[in-house]
Design a protein around this motif. Structure first.
Motif, PDB file in Angstrom:
ATOM      1  N   PHE A 156       0.854  -1.397  -0.047  1.00  0.00           N
ATOM      2  CA  PHE A 156       0.124  -0.036  -0.005  1.00  0.00           C
ATOM      3  C   PHE A 156       0.863   1.348  -0.128  1.00  0.00           C
ATOM      4  O   PHE A 156       0.278   2.336  -0.223  1.00  0.00           O
ATOM      5  CB  PHE A 156      -0.898   0.173   1.279  1.00  0.00           C
TER       6      PHE A 156
ATOM      7  N   LYS B 107      -5.436  -0.914  -3.830  1.00  0.00           N
ATOM      8  CA  LYS B 107      -3.836  -0.840  -3.850  1.00  0.00           C
ATOM      9  C   LYS B 107      -3.709   0.578  -4.764  1.00  0.00           C
ATOM     10  O   LYS B 107      -4.254   0.498  -5.941  1.00  0.00           O
ATOM     11  CB  LYS B 107      -3.187  -2.129  -4.268  1.00  0.00           C
TER      12      LYS B 107
ATOM     13  N   SER C  24       0.540   8.337  -2.035  1.00  0.00           N
ATOM     14  CA  SER C  24      -0.136   7.145  -1.479  1.00  0.00           C
ATOM     15  C   SER C  24       0.123   6.787  -0.068  1.00  0.00           C
ATOM     16  O   SER C  24      -0.666   6.280   0.533  1.00  0.00           O
ATOM     17  CB  SER C  24       0.318   5.779  -2.491  1.00  0.00           C
TER      18      SER C  24
ATOM     19  N   VAL D 150      -2.849   6.554   3.102  1.00  0.00           N
ATOM     20  CA  VAL D 150      -2.959   5.481   3.931  1.00  0.00           C
ATOM     21  C   VAL D 150      -2.865   5.618   5.382  1.00  0.00           C
ATOM     22  O   VAL D 150      -3.739   5.439   6.300  1.00  0.00           O
ATOM     23  CB  VAL D 150      -1.764   4.265   3.650  1.00  0.00           C
TER      24      VAL D 150
END
Length: 342
Positions: A133, A172, A180, A184
């Motif tokens: 991730f 994903k 990214s 998360v």
């Protein structure tokens, strides 16, 4: 009526019947499972792919029957330009109508990200990287970024303590970068605030109180996994704070050693005053949380048990022996840690 007119009329009726039959068959096709045997088929839709390309790909994998009819369905619904790129797990037991809706909604495959209570941020970062991730390096930058901390109301130098342990479902990312990683990290912090709202409701503690709760909760999380002991452990640390005693918590030394910890606490580590998390050398709570605690540990820190215990020692079975005096504690240490009866 002439013979020619009769023939034309018959042909017209035949055409109408054939069109009606074709339409009925088409409607039945859109609402029937594509195959009797249901199986899952992975499908990747690249950026810029057309529906024709995707339909051809599905046909090659045997995931869609009668590809021509599926193309007609797409055109009738006027959804040729609504295909969403992404990763999908389609099912041959779906109807063509449902398959089309899945492809234009673009929800795709959701993957699991999971980690347990009590992990320091670097172990959380490793799990996030291992599960694809974000890169651990990018995640580290994000959770130490003052702008990120300010935006998420985190009163520490990192997001440690706010990376809520939970099982998440998410897509994903196509590219692993700081963006990214921030997505998360933001999700974990958002979950923290969402879950802890049940603890303090709309009355969020002020900064100093919140800091104390999170730090204490992280100590409780690291010291015991037994639910019935959490409030007792929190009570021991509260009692020590009130008496001006040192916390003397091994997990704080370990956290201060960071990723270099090899599994052994040495005498030099206990004597090391340069480790700001060494609660054998520094009074009071450490400067920040030493892990991300779960909701139960946070509840325990909010409401420690009322008792006179000042010490506890591991009994070797996961539980602890709690003592009120140093004499009692030393006796318990000899019994449970040194294997002596007296």
């Amino acid at each position: 009526m002439s013979t020619f007119s009769k023939i034309c009329s018959a042909i017209a009726v035949l055409v109408i019947l054939m069109a009606g039959g074709a339409w009925f068959a088409f409607e039945a096709y859109t609402r029937s499972p594509m195959q009797e045997e249901s199986r899952e088929v992975p499908l990747v839709v690249p950026d810029g792919a057309s529906f024709n390309q995707v339909i051809d790909d599905m046909a090659r994998q045997g995931a869609v029957t009668y590809p021509f009819a599926f193309r007609v369905l797409v055109r009738i619904r006027k959804q040729q330009q609504q295909l969403k790129a992404g990763e999908y797990l389609i099912n041959t037991g779906w109807t063509p109508e449902r398959l089309l809706q899945e492809l234009i909604r673009g929800k795709g495959v959701l993957y699991t990200l999971s980690f347990q209570e009590g992990l320091p941020w670097w172990d959380v970062a490793k799990k996030i990287e291992q599960q694809g991730f974000a890169r651990a390096e990018d995640f580290s930058k994000v959770i130490h970024d003052p702008a990120f901390l300010k935006k998420n109301n985190i009163p520490f130098s990192s997001a440690e303590g706010f990376l809520f342990p939970e099982t998440y479902k998410l897509h994903k990312p196509k590219v692993l970068n700081e963006a990214s990683a921030e997505n998360v990290a933001s999700m974990l912090v958002h979950m923290f605030w969402q879950k802890t709202s049940s603890v303090w409701g709309d009355d969020v503690p002020d900064t100093k109180v919140l800091q104390k709760i999170l730090i204490l909760a992280s100590l409780v999380e690291k010291e015991t996994a037994i639910a019935s002991e959490r409030e007792l452990v929190a009570g021991v640390y509260r009692n020590r704070l009130e008496r001006g005693m040192r916390m003397q918590a091994d997990p704080t030394i370990i956290y201060g050693l960071g990723q270099d910890f090899d599994g052994n606490i040495r005498r030099a580590d206990i004597r090391n005053k340069n480790n700001e998390y060494n609660t054998y050398q520094h009074r009071g709570l450490p400067p920040g949380p030493i892990c991300s605690p779960g909701l139960e540990a946070i509840n325990a820190a909010m409401d420690p048990a009322q008792h006179d215990y000042l010490f506890f020692v591991a009994k070797g079975d996961g539980s602890h022996k709690f003592s009120k005096t140093l004499k009692e504690h030393n006796k318990a240490v000899r019994k449970f840690q040194l294997g002596k009866k007296k």
